[in-house]
Design a protein around this motif. Structure first.
Motif: not given
Length: 848
Positions: A466-467, A472-477, A484-492, A733-739
């Motif tokens: 579990l990461l 998250p690091a751009v490579e991980t996201f 390749r990895y599962g993704l779970v989000s906690l937004s609050k 949004e940061f990830y979209a720009y950076e990737i």
């Protein structure tokens, strides 16, 4: 354990019986050697061979080393005659088969040797060391020498002393005589029978021993105790000692309790008891004194262990999603905003893993975090929890190592070095704050990333990984987005806490309007005053330690530089000295300019030490404390600083990156980022990613338990794009720009990178070696994937001039494997050139 070897003529080897098997072992020496060495097992010790156990071998003419048995076979080496193993240390493995498999992978992947991996992996107390030593010959001590001694010989004899058996290492002899070549002197003393030479091997690990006392056996019965009190009626101090002992050890209820006794210190250190009375009782045979080996991590259950624990609805949903995804994938990313309660989810998952009979490794990026996390985990897991990090002593680390081997510690929380521990049944690995660069080992080899090693451990042992991170690091996201990895989000955030309010402060405008007070804006100062008046706390982040990064002469412009590195010396006011943050060189603060003699020396810039000093003047009502590398060198310094802040003894905590990493303080309502621009403007493709992560992480320290926090960011350019994403906490949004930037310029995760560094004390030779290496690489890999050579931003460190070459490779496994072979071949060609024999070539796979 202490072993002494004198290298006289070897005893003749007995002729083996026809039915006896000759065994050989391949061993991993803790040295940067490209191959394993093969040694012969003495026939009588065939049954003692243990793969993963330690043995002592002779390496070279006089050197003895401990090493790890990697393989047992019956094939003698063809290139040399195998020497015999000198001694077996362990009768059970200290390194497990899963570890050996992992170490082999690390050596191959990170382009280093198995010896370097073993050297990094084993606690130093498990690595036996040897060095040639000299001691006075017994004949010389008793009778003296008929031969005259010259000055150097006499100095050695004087240093060795008389009959106390003092020994000197070769290194100490060289220091004593202040010469590099001293072997002729030693040889002369040996010929005169003044000294003898030996190899001393000492096992550094020593168990913890406590002195205990108990009643002598014939005084244990009730009748004997009553008679004893009658005998001692006139000696009240001894009676008090006995009463205290019987209170702690009620032998009248159970005579068997006496066998364990109590620690002697419990009696001698009591303010109401006489130490001399305790010793008199021992002398008279009423109390028995004995030694007992005890653990440095007592097994007593924590009274808070197994305390009830309740997840919120959002946490329960996230936990269930993680468990569901673990049924489909081995790696899951938990992307939860700061303060969302990821730690509680980790604890629940750990408990489930332990209920299934597995082991758990919980990785953290910094020792600073372990103080808080360990307290929380101890409340749930009690004595099943082990802690492993570099602030522990050698002996403490060995106890954790052995505790994992024996199964005593089922959960270990630790920093990156904890990936080396001897787990063999891991079912869960948690990498908290997985984006952190602290997981990367830079020097020495292996230059590994603990996050990537954890993923490989999970693969080898069939464990789930579990990461967790708010950023998250751009490579991980990217891996999570690709499936390749599962993704779970906690937004609050957990409970009623909302996300902090973030404001930008334009320092350029304020300086023009003369509204800056030293390095603080009036807005930040007034906000701090307000929060302190309300009994709330403040964290200030400045990513530079020391008082000032530069001292400059106002008349001639002279700036003190490090003698060994191409950097200016930083001023540390508390120690009143200038220091190099790269090599550790330091010198006293000059009173006048060494170049022109002027006394107009002024500091430029600021670090955490100056902020602390300024705040103590500007906010005299506040208790200010600093947390950086300089204030946390002592073993328990982290716990002390964090403890004071938790107990609200400290109003303002000033710190470097340490204060950004996962710390949880209920009463912090204001966070100030004093100089945001220094983090953003850095010559590295990850600069914006790191800046975003730092800003969001440190902002996350503000506002918990229903309090809405506030974050003030001081910057000379508030229009920069990154600030908008930080203010809106918009990672996607940061990830979209950076990737897209990474894709356009072919940076990870779209490529793999290997950085090669050429080091030489001669700048011209460093450049020539780098050019040759580049040519060899281009011939093998092509010009398009080889960048450089060029000197880095800091081009000289520890007297070595540096040249760097960056290689960008396809992510395909076969391409990467072949490329590494080609790189090694190119490096060997450079090393084989006579003029580059003194050059150092370093490979860093997946640099950060």
């Amino acid at each position: 354990m202490s072993l002494t070897f004198e290298f006289a003529s070897p005893a003749p080897v007995p002729t083996p019986a026809p039915d006896r098997v000759t065994l050989f072992v391949d061993v991993i020496l803790p040295l940067p050697l490209p191959k394993l060495y093969t040694y012969r097992v003495p026939y009588e010790l065939n049954d003692n061979v243990v793969i993963g156990g330690r043995v002592i071998v002779q390496f070279g003419a006089k050197r003895t080393l401990s090493c790890i048995v990697a393989a047992v076979h019956e094939t003698p080496p063809k290139e040399y005659q195998a020497k015999y193993i000198l001694e077996f240390i362990d009768d059970a493995p200290v390194v497990t088969q899963p570890q050996l498999k992992l170490f082999r992978w690390m050596a191959e992947y990170y382009m280093c040797t198995l010896g370097e991996v073993i050297n990094a992996a084993l606690p130093s107390a498990l690595k036996l060391s040897s060095e040639s030593r000299i001691q006075l010959h017994p004949v010389f001590v008793a009778e003296g020498s008929p031969y005259p001694l010259d000055d150097k010989e006499q100095r050695i004899v004087d240093a060795l002393g008389g009959e106390d058996g003092k020994a000197l290492t070769f290194t100490e002899v060289g220091d004593l005589l202040e010469v590099a070549s001293f072997h002729k002197v030693i040889k002369s003393l040996m010929q005169k029978d003044v000294i003898f030479l030996f190899e001393q091997m000492a096992d550094k690990y020593t168990p913890k021993v406590v002195k205990k006392v108990r009643l002598a056996e014939h005084f244990v019965t009730m009748a004997a105790v009553e008679q004893l009190f009658d005998t001692l009626a006139s000696k009240p101090k001894q009676v008090d000692v006995l009463l205290k002992y019987l209170q702690r050890v009620p032998v009248h209820h159970n005579e068997h309790l006496n066998q364990q006794g109590i620690e002697k210190a419990a009696l001698t250190s009591s303010p109401h008891l006489s130490p001399s009375a305790v010793n008199t009782l021992i002398k008279n045979g009423i109390l028995e004194q004995f030694d007992q080996i005890v653990s440095r991590f007592p097994l007593e259950e924590n009274p808070l262990a197994q305390m009830p624990f309740q997840l919120s609805e959002a946490q329960t949903t996230a936990r269930d999603e993680v468990m569901t995804l673990f049924g489909q994938k081995n790696i899951v990313l938990l992307h939860g905003v700061t303060g969302s309660g990821k730690t509680e989810i980790y604890i629940d998952l750990i408990r489930n893993a332990l209920d299934g009979g597995g082991q758990v490794l919980y990785l953290l990026p910094e020792i600073a975090l372990t103080a808080q996390i360990v307290t929380r985990l101890m409340r749930v897991f009690g004595s099943r929890l082990g802690v492993y990090h570099s602030k522990f002593s050698d002996n403490e680390r060995v106890e954790v190592w052995n505790g994992v081997l024996s199964g005593r510690f089922q959960v270990v929380v630790g920093v990156r070095s904890a990936v080396f521990l001897p787990f063999d049944s891991l079912s869960l690995l948690i990498v908290d704050e997985e984006h952190e660069s602290s997981y990367k080992q830079y020097d020495p080899a292996p230059r590994y990333n603990a996050r990537e090693v954890a993923l490989m451990i999970g693969n080898f042992q069939g464990a789930k990984v579990l990461l967790g991170s708010a950023t998250p690091a751009v490579e991980t996201f990217y891996m999570a987005r690709q499936g390749r990895y599962g993704l779970v989000s906690l937004s609050k955030r957990f409970g009623e806490a909302g996300m902090p309010e973030i404001e930008l402060i334009d320092t350029r405008k304020l300086r023009a309007d003369k509204k800056m007070h030293n390095h603080f804006s009036s807005d930040l100062l007034s906000a701090m005053e307000s929060k302190i008046a309300q009994q709330e706390q403040v964290i200030l982040f400045q990513n530079r330690r020391g008082y000032a990064p530069v001292i400059a002469c106002q008349d001639c412009g002279y700036i003190p530089k490090c003698q060994s590195c191409a950097v200016s010396l930083s001023y540390h006011k508390h120690a009143h000295e200038l220091r190099c943050h790269y090599c550790g060189y330091h010198e006293g603060m000059p009173t006048q300019c060494p170049a022109c003699g002027s006394r107009a020396l002024r500091t430029q810039g600021f670090g955490t030490e100056k902020l602390e000093d300024d705040l103590k003047i500007m906010l005299p009502q506040a208790n200010v404390q600093r947390m950086d590398l300089d204030t946390t060198r002592a073993k328990n310094a982290y716990q002390q600083i964090i403890g004071d802040f938790e107990q609200q003894k400290t109003n303002v905590l000033v710190g470097t990156q340490m204060v950004t990493k996962g710390l949880d303080f209920e009463n912090v309502s204001l966070v100030g980022i004093v100089n945001a621009d220094a983090i953003i403007h850095y010559p590295d493709y990850r600069a914006h990613e790191r800046a975003y992560q730092m800003f969001v992480q440190v902002s996350g320290r503000a506002g918990r338990k229903g309090k809405k926090g506030k974050v003030l960011i001081q910057t000379g350019d508030p229009t920069q794009v990154i600030f908008d994403k930080v203010i809106r906490n918009d990672y996607l949004e940061f990830y979209a720009y950076e990737i897209e930037q990474r894709r356009e310029h072919e940076y990870p995760p779209f490529t793999r990178m290997i950085k090669l560094t050429v080091k030489h004390m001669d700048q011209e030779l460093a450049q020539k070696a780098a050019i040759l290496l580049t040519q060899e690489l281009v011939d093998r890999l092509g010009r398009s994937v080889v960048l450089g050579p060029e000197p880095p931003y800091i081009f000289r460190i520890r007297n070595f001039f540096l040249q760097e070459i960056v290689i960008k490779l396809s992510r395909e496994h076969t391409v990467l494997k072949q490329a590494k072979l080609d790189i090694c071949a190119a490096m060997d060609i450079v090393r084989d050139q006579k003029e580059f024999r003194q050059a150092r070539l370093v490979a860093d796979v997946d640099p950060m």
